[in-house]
Scaffold this motif. Structure first.
Motif, PDB file in Angstrom:
ATOM      1  N   TYR A  31       1.146  12.153  -9.619  1.00 10.58           N
ATOM      2  CA  TYR A  31       0.376  13.416  -9.507  1.00 10.58           C
ATOM      3  C   TYR A  31       1.216  14.585  -9.501  1.00 10.58           C
ATOM      4  O   TYR A  31       0.853  15.460  -9.929  1.00 10.58           O
ATOM      5  CB  TYR A  31      -0.579  13.147  -8.033  1.00 10.58           C
ATOM      6  CG  TYR A  31      -1.165  14.856  -7.598  1.00 10.58           C
ATOM      7  CD1 TYR A  31      -2.441  15.057  -8.276  1.00 10.58           C
ATOM      8  CD2 TYR A  31      -0.690  15.576  -6.765  1.00 10.58           C
ATOM      9  CE1 TYR A  31      -2.921  15.891  -8.051  1.00 10.58           C
ATOM     10  CE2 TYR A  31      -1.339  16.540  -6.329  1.00 10.58           C
ATOM     11  CZ  TYR A  31      -2.679  17.007  -6.740  1.00 10.58           C
ATOM     12  OH  TYR A  31      -3.059  18.029  -6.845  1.00 10.58           O
ATOM     13  N   ASP A  69       6.557   7.453   3.561  1.00  6.93           N
ATOM     14  CA  ASP A  69       6.203   6.241   3.092  1.00  6.93           C
ATOM     15  C   ASP A  69       7.296   5.220   3.012  1.00  6.93           C
ATOM     16  O   ASP A  69       7.063   3.877   3.281  1.00  6.93           O
ATOM     17  CB  ASP A  69       5.422   6.265   1.855  1.00  6.93           C
ATOM     18  CG  ASP A  69       4.082   7.121   2.074  1.00  6.93           C
ATOM     19  OD1 ASP A  69       3.474   6.925   3.241  1.00  6.93           O
ATOM     20  OD2 ASP A  69       3.465   7.504   0.856  1.00  6.93           O
ATOM     21  N   ILE A  87       2.313   1.779  -3.544  1.00  9.89           N
ATOM     22  CA  ILE A  87       1.121   2.117  -4.295  1.00  9.89           C
ATOM     23  C   ILE A  87       1.069   3.637  -4.096  1.00  9.89           C
ATOM     24  O   ILE A  87       0.892   4.493  -5.042  1.00  9.89           O
ATOM     25  CB  ILE A  87      -0.226   1.463  -4.142  1.00  9.89           C
ATOM     26  CG1 ILE A  87      -0.198   0.202  -4.672  1.00  9.89           C
ATOM     27  CG2 ILE A  87      -1.404   2.143  -4.817  1.00  9.89           C
ATOM     28  CD1 ILE A  87      -1.244  -0.981  -4.339  1.00  9.89           C
ATOM     29  N   ARG A  88       0.994   4.290  -2.851  1.00 13.41           N
ATOM     30  CA  ARG A  88       1.012   5.535  -2.345  1.00 13.41           C
ATOM     31  C   ARG A  88       1.911   6.554  -3.270  1.00 13.41           C
ATOM     32  O   ARG A  88       1.773   7.481  -3.519  1.00 13.41           O
ATOM     33  CB  ARG A  88       0.720   5.763  -1.071  1.00 13.41           C
ATOM     34  CG  ARG A  88       0.450   7.193  -0.630  1.00 13.41           C
ATOM     35  CD  ARG A  88       0.305   7.415   0.773  1.00 13.41           C
ATOM     36  NE  ARG A  88      -0.102   8.720   1.118  1.00 13.41           N
ATOM     37  CZ  ARG A  88       0.863   9.732   1.208  1.00 13.41           C
ATOM     38  NH1 ARG A  88       2.191   9.539   0.644  1.00 13.41           N
ATOM     39  NH2 ARG A  88       0.600  10.911   1.500  1.00 13.41           N
ATOM     40  N   MET A  89       3.234   5.881  -2.742  1.00 15.42           N
ATOM     41  CA  MET A  89       4.441   6.581  -3.443  1.00 15.42           C
ATOM     42  C   MET A  89       4.340   6.636  -4.967  1.00 15.42           C
ATOM     43  O   MET A  89       4.448   7.717  -5.399  1.00 15.42           O
ATOM     44  CB  MET A  89       5.836   5.718  -3.291  1.00 15.42           C
ATOM     45  CG  MET A  89       5.883   5.570  -1.753  1.00 15.42           C
ATOM     46  SD  MET A  89       7.222   4.467  -1.099  1.00 15.42           S
ATOM     47  CE  MET A  89       8.901   5.372  -1.913  1.00 15.42           C
ATOM     48  N   GLU A  90       3.918   5.921  -5.672  1.00 13.73           N
ATOM     49  CA  GLU A  90       3.881   6.153  -7.098  1.00 13.73           C
ATOM     50  C   GLU A  90       2.740   6.801  -7.562  1.00 13.73           C
ATOM     51  O   GLU A  90       2.831   7.713  -8.222  1.00 13.73           O
ATOM     52  CB  GLU A  90       3.541   4.422  -7.598  1.00 13.73           C
ATOM     53  CG  GLU A  90       3.288   4.536  -9.400  1.00 13.73           C
ATOM     54  CD  GLU A  90       2.826   3.386  -9.806  1.00 13.73           C
ATOM     55  OE1 GLU A  90       3.277   3.050 -11.012  1.00 13.73           O
ATOM     56  OE2 GLU A  90       1.951   2.900  -9.251  1.00 13.73           O
ATOM     57  N   SER A  91       1.570   6.745  -6.838  1.00 14.36           N
ATOM     58  CA  SER A  91       0.507   7.789  -7.278  1.00 14.36           C
ATOM     59  C   SER A  91       1.030   9.344  -6.928  1.00 14.36           C
ATOM     60  O   SER A  91       0.437  10.157  -7.719  1.00 14.36           O
ATOM     61  CB  SER A  91      -0.701   7.425  -6.533  1.00 14.36           C
ATOM     62  OG  SER A  91      -0.789   7.592  -5.126  1.00 14.36           O
ATOM     63  N   CYS A  92       1.534   9.284  -5.670  1.00 14.00           N
ATOM     64  CA  CYS A  92       2.191  10.653  -5.253  1.00 14.00           C
ATOM     65  C   CYS A  92       3.000  11.324  -6.574  1.00 14.00           C
ATOM     66  O   CYS A  92       2.891  12.443  -6.764  1.00 14.00           O
ATOM     67  CB  CYS A  92       2.815  10.659  -4.161  1.00 14.00           C
ATOM     68  SG  CYS A  92       3.233  12.332  -3.434  1.00 14.00           S
ATOM     69  N   THR A 146       0.859  -1.043  -0.026  1.00 16.42           N
ATOM     70  CA  THR A 146       0.015   0.126   0.070  1.00 16.42           C
ATOM     71  C   THR A 146       1.027   1.271  -0.139  1.00 16.42           C
ATOM     72  O   THR A 146       0.520   2.279  -0.626  1.00 16.42           O
ATOM     73  CB  THR A 146      -1.098   0.153   1.336  1.00 16.42           C
ATOM     74  OG1 THR A 146      -0.375  -0.199   2.503  1.00 16.42           O
ATOM     75  CG2 THR A 146      -2.123  -1.061   1.100  1.00 16.42           C
ATOM     76  N   LYS A 147       1.859   1.282   0.727  1.00 23.86           N
ATOM     77  CA  LYS A 147       2.797   2.406   0.641  1.00 23.86           C
ATOM     78  C   LYS A 147       3.435   2.552  -0.775  1.00 23.86           C
ATOM     79  O   LYS A 147       3.711   3.807  -1.025  1.00 23.86           O
ATOM     80  CB  LYS A 147       3.655   2.422   1.873  1.00 23.86           C
ATOM     81  CG  LYS A 147       3.109   2.709   3.272  1.00 23.86           C
ATOM     82  CD  LYS A 147       2.413   4.000   3.390  1.00 23.86           C
ATOM     83  CE  LYS A 147       1.693   4.130   4.528  1.00 23.86           C
ATOM     84  NZ  LYS A 147       0.857   5.329   4.565  1.00 23.86           N
ATOM     85  N   ILE A 192       6.737  11.060   0.539  1.00 27.24           N
ATOM     86  CA  ILE A 192       7.151   9.898  -0.021  1.00 27.24           C
ATOM     87  C   ILE A 192       8.231   9.236   0.753  1.00 27.24           C
ATOM     88  O   ILE A 192       8.278   7.879   0.945  1.00 27.24           O
ATOM     89  CB  ILE A 192       7.534   9.933  -1.533  1.00 27.24           C
ATOM     90  CG1 ILE A 192       6.353  10.600  -2.283  1.00 27.24           C
ATOM     91  CG2 ILE A 192       8.285   9.004  -2.173  1.00 27.24           C
ATOM     92  CD1 ILE A 192       6.870  10.957  -3.892  1.00 27.24           C
ATOM     93  N   GLN A 226       5.581  16.991  -0.665  1.00 26.16           N
ATOM     94  CA  GLN A 226       5.344  15.753  -1.425  1.00 26.16           C
ATOM     95  C   GLN A 226       6.489  14.787  -1.399  1.00 26.16           C
ATOM     96  O   GLN A 226       6.498  13.472  -0.916  1.00 26.16           O
ATOM     97  CB  GLN A 226       4.861  15.936  -2.816  1.00 26.16           C
ATOM     98  CG  GLN A 226       3.683  17.009  -3.192  1.00 26.16           C
ATOM     99  CD  GLN A 226       2.644  16.203  -2.397  1.00 26.16           C
ATOM    100  OE1 GLN A 226       2.111  14.894  -2.472  1.00 26.16           O
ATOM    101  NE2 GLN A 226       1.609  17.116  -1.815  1.00 26.16           N
TER     102      GLN A 226
END
Length: 166
Positions: free
Chosen positions: A112, A138, A104-109, A101-102, A135, A131
């Motif tokens: 973005y 994360d 995935i969040r890093m990639e989406s950040c 999950t982290k 990351i 930002q």
């Protein structure tokens, strides 16, 4: 009807051989899952190191497009294919889900950030750093997840080894 000592011995050896083969298979699968997690966490740490070093967003986007992004996608796909029910227990499942999950969040950040830069051309350095810091945070959780996974893995291997040697 009584079995001879030889027949019992053969049966016992077959059971021991079966238990040993099962333990070897369990160790091999656990080692493979650990390798997937380690690879993903290594790439997560490399990204965080780039951000700690103050990578410019435009340069980071080029690196992402030509190298890092594909590694991340491959790592995420491999992590997603690991069946949680096969990991071997609660600690494995929690560590795996934290890493996944982290990341995935890093990639989406990052995606973005790249998209926002394309829209607005000039981003506030403080916002970009915010930002980056998210990351990096994360990644710290990813690395803790890896440490917890390794600890659970070592315990599992020790338990499997001790049971197979009985």
């Amino acid at each position: 009807m009584e079995l001879s000592g030889g027949a019992l011995s053969i049966g016992r050896k077959q059971l021991e051989s079966h238990d040993s083969a099962r333990a070897d298979e369990l160790k091999a699968k656990s080692e493979a899952y650990l390798a997937v997690i380690e690879s993903a966490c290594k790439n997560s740490a490399k990204l965080a190191d780039l951000l700690r070093g103050g990578a410019r967003l435009s340069g980071l986007e080029l690196l992402w497009d030509y190298h890092i992004g594909e590694l991340f996608r491959v790592n995420l796909n491999m992590l997603k294919t690991i069946p949680a029910h096969e990991l071997g227990g609660y600690d494995f499942v929690v560590a795996h889900s934290v890493v996944l999950t982290k990341m995935i969040r890093m990639e989406s950040c990052l995606l973005y950030l790249f998209e926002t830069q394309k829209q607005y051309k000039k981003l506030q350095p403080r916002w970009v750093q915010f930002q980056y810091d998210a990351i990096i945070s994360d990644d710290e959780l990813v690395q803790k997840g890896l440490a917890n996974y390794k600890e659970a893995h070592l315990e599992k291997i020790a338990n499997v080894s001790s049971r197979s040697s009985l």
